[in-house]
Design an enzyme around this catalytic site. Sequence first.
Site, PDB file in Angstrom:
ATOM      1  N   ILE A 117       0.807  -1.228   0.000  1.00 33.89           N
ATOM      2  CA  ILE A 117       0.000   0.000   0.000  1.00 33.89           C
ATOM      3  C   ILE A 117       0.839   1.276   0.000  1.00 33.89           C
ATOM      4  O   ILE A 117       0.300   2.376  -0.098  1.00 33.89           O
ATOM      5  CB  ILE A 117      -0.969   0.027   1.202  1.00 33.89           C
ATOM      6  CG1 ILE A 117      -0.213  -0.143   2.530  1.00 33.89           C
ATOM      7  CG2 ILE A 117      -2.052  -1.018   1.052  1.00 33.89           C
ATOM      8  CD1 ILE A 117      -1.083   0.049   3.754  1.00 33.89           C
ATOM      9  N   SER A 123      11.255   2.259   4.022  1.00 31.72           N
ATOM     10  CA  SER A 123      10.313   1.199   4.385  1.00 31.72           C
ATOM     11  C   SER A 123       9.247   0.998   3.319  1.00 31.72           C
ATOM     12  O   SER A 123       9.026   1.859   2.463  1.00 31.72           O
ATOM     13  CB  SER A 123       9.640   1.528   5.719  1.00 31.72           C
ATOM     14  OG  SER A 123       8.878   2.711   5.608  1.00 31.72           O
ATOM     15  N   THR A 124       8.597  -0.153   3.411  1.00 36.16           N
ATOM     16  CA  THR A 124       7.466  -0.487   2.551  1.00 36.16           C
ATOM     17  C   THR A 124       6.303  -0.901   3.440  1.00 36.16           C
ATOM     18  O   THR A 124       6.497  -1.604   4.434  1.00 36.16           O
ATOM     19  CB  THR A 124       7.820  -1.642   1.598  1.00 36.16           C
ATOM     20  OG1 THR A 124       9.018  -1.300   0.881  1.00 36.16           O
ATOM     21  CG2 THR A 124       6.704  -1.896   0.600  1.00 36.16           C
ATOM     22  N   ALA A 125       5.103  -0.454   3.093  1.00 35.35           N
ATOM     23  CA  ALA A 125       3.919  -0.759   3.908  1.00 35.35           C
ATOM     24  C   ALA A 125       3.015  -1.738   3.173  1.00 35.35           C
ATOM     25  O   ALA A 125       2.833  -1.648   1.954  1.00 35.35           O
ATOM     26  CB  ALA A 125       3.163   0.515   4.235  1.00 35.35           C
ATOM     27  N   LYS A 140       4.745  -2.635   8.446  1.00 33.92           N
ATOM     28  CA  LYS A 140       5.798  -1.752   7.942  1.00 33.92           C
ATOM     29  C   LYS A 140       7.086  -2.559   7.900  1.00 33.92           C
ATOM     30  O   LYS A 140       7.568  -3.024   8.929  1.00 33.92           O
ATOM     31  CB  LYS A 140       5.936  -0.538   8.855  1.00 33.92           C
ATOM     32  CG  LYS A 140       6.940   0.495   8.392  1.00 33.92           C
ATOM     33  CD  LYS A 140       6.881   1.725   9.296  1.00 33.92           C
ATOM     34  CE  LYS A 140       7.838   2.808   8.834  1.00 33.92           C
ATOM     35  NZ  LYS A 140       7.732   4.017   9.685  1.00 33.92           N
ATOM     36  N   ASP A 230       6.345  15.323  11.990  1.00 29.74           N
ATOM     37  CA  ASP A 230       5.894  15.203  10.598  1.00 29.74           C
ATOM     38  C   ASP A 230       4.372  15.092  10.538  1.00 29.74           C
ATOM     39  O   ASP A 230       3.825  14.279   9.803  1.00 29.74           O
ATOM     40  CB  ASP A 230       6.543  13.995   9.928  1.00 29.74           C
ATOM     41  CG  ASP A 230       6.412  14.040   8.402  1.00 29.74           C
ATOM     42  OD1 ASP A 230       6.244  15.147   7.849  1.00 29.74           O
ATOM     43  OD2 ASP A 230       6.464  12.969   7.762  1.00 29.74           O
TER      44      ASP A 230
END
Length: 510
Positions: A117, A123-125, A140, A230
């Site tokens: 997603i 990182s990759t979710a 994550k 953030d």
Amino acid sequence: MEKRYQQLFKGKRIDFPLATGAASHVSLTYDEKKNPYLLCWTYIYQEKPEFTVPLKGCRIINNITEIGPCIHIITSNEEYQFQCRSKEEFDEMSQFFNMLGYPILGFKNVYVLNKKIGKGSFSTAYIGTNILYGNRVVVKEVDKSKVKESNVYTEIEVLRKVMHKYIIKLISAYEQEGFVYLVLEYLKGGELFEYLNNNGPYTEQVAKKAMKRVLIALEALHSNGVVHRDLKMENLMLENPNDPSSLKIIDFGLASFLNSPSMNMRCGSPGYVAPEILKCASYGTKVDIFSLGVILFNILCGYPPFRGNNVKEIFKKNMRCHISFNTKHWINKSESVKEIILWMCCKNPDDRCTALQALGHQWFLPKLTDMHMTANINELKRNEAIVHKSNDQQDMCKKCKHFNNTQNDDIYNNNNNNNQLDPNKNHKNNYNDYKNYFDTMLKIDDKYSENLIKDKTSMDSISLNKKDYDAYLVHSNEHDTVVLHGKCQTTKNSSSLLSYKCSRRSPPQN
């Protein structure tokens, strides 16, 4: 030297602390049916264990915390996370559980990744599924070669330290096959950014509920020395797709503790960054308040306050901090919401509000209209009632005191006036007048009434006067209680706020 598992099989106690600190040592024992149990002790020479952990039928999973690897034991009734202080200690304890017949499960034994997603710098979710229970989660995935840059261990520490209902929940974390995995709760409502694009701006009332949630969450973070750094539309998600106010804070990849060297880092997203960060000055928790002020502006009108054709232009306007309400979108908005936006987005952080101060702003105080108040004020006539500290609504009414010929702006707490309002005696009418009056105020918002009954809220002493009286019910965000506030017009040009807890600082103008 004996291995740790060898000591356990001999019935000795070893130091193997729970991550929560509830126990520091364990030993092994068996019941009459030869089923194994861990006995958990708070210190090594304790006579009786604090509690036992039955191992029959349990699942044992390899997790990590910010300290290092840990062993997560899931029984039929409870979950226990034991902290290992080194990989060697983890390997020894893994061997112990293997010898007992309970092999350690890794991330891929528990979760399957279904759909990618999102992808960031480090990182990759994914949306994933718990194989054991079938529930959906967000995963994550961080490459271990990028762990330092990714700030993942700080993210784990923050989410473990500040567990709050308005902050995304960290379910567990793993290290396996060159990756660190964070397993997070799945929020069905999607990003605030997407919701706004699809549905348009919020009404002021919905925005108020949404901002209250986020400010409460920020107060929890800030009081624990954590800065998000953030906060933006993409980092707020809806818990419930049918409730646009159900926001939770997500993505703590840039979060930091106030005493950390990383607080020297310049970070944030264009259009949301506090000016002190852009000026390379020192900064603190108020950078999050600035970002939230930008978000509040955005969700009310559908566009950001600092717009530009490129990033450089956005940063330039962001630094200048000029906020304009001179468009048609702001014609029907209240002055108080404009005031709180300006307070949250003050260029000088010394003049900017904290999360707690923002929650005390008049925009969040639901005001009784004349329509609500007229009948009850007429009933009170010349009498004034005093609400004294009590444990619940019924008890509070029984302890209500009645006075005559009192000054409008006094708060009465002295012992000379002690005529109790007893519903069964001479003061029955006054008692009922007051009770009806208070019930009317509670009807402003069902949530406040529910909290009062559920939490057995104590009330602050306050004078209720018939003359030019504005009443407020305020949700005390720190303790989930209800506080009653009143403002009496004492002269033509002045009024007194009759409460110990609701003095409000007027926000400075930019």
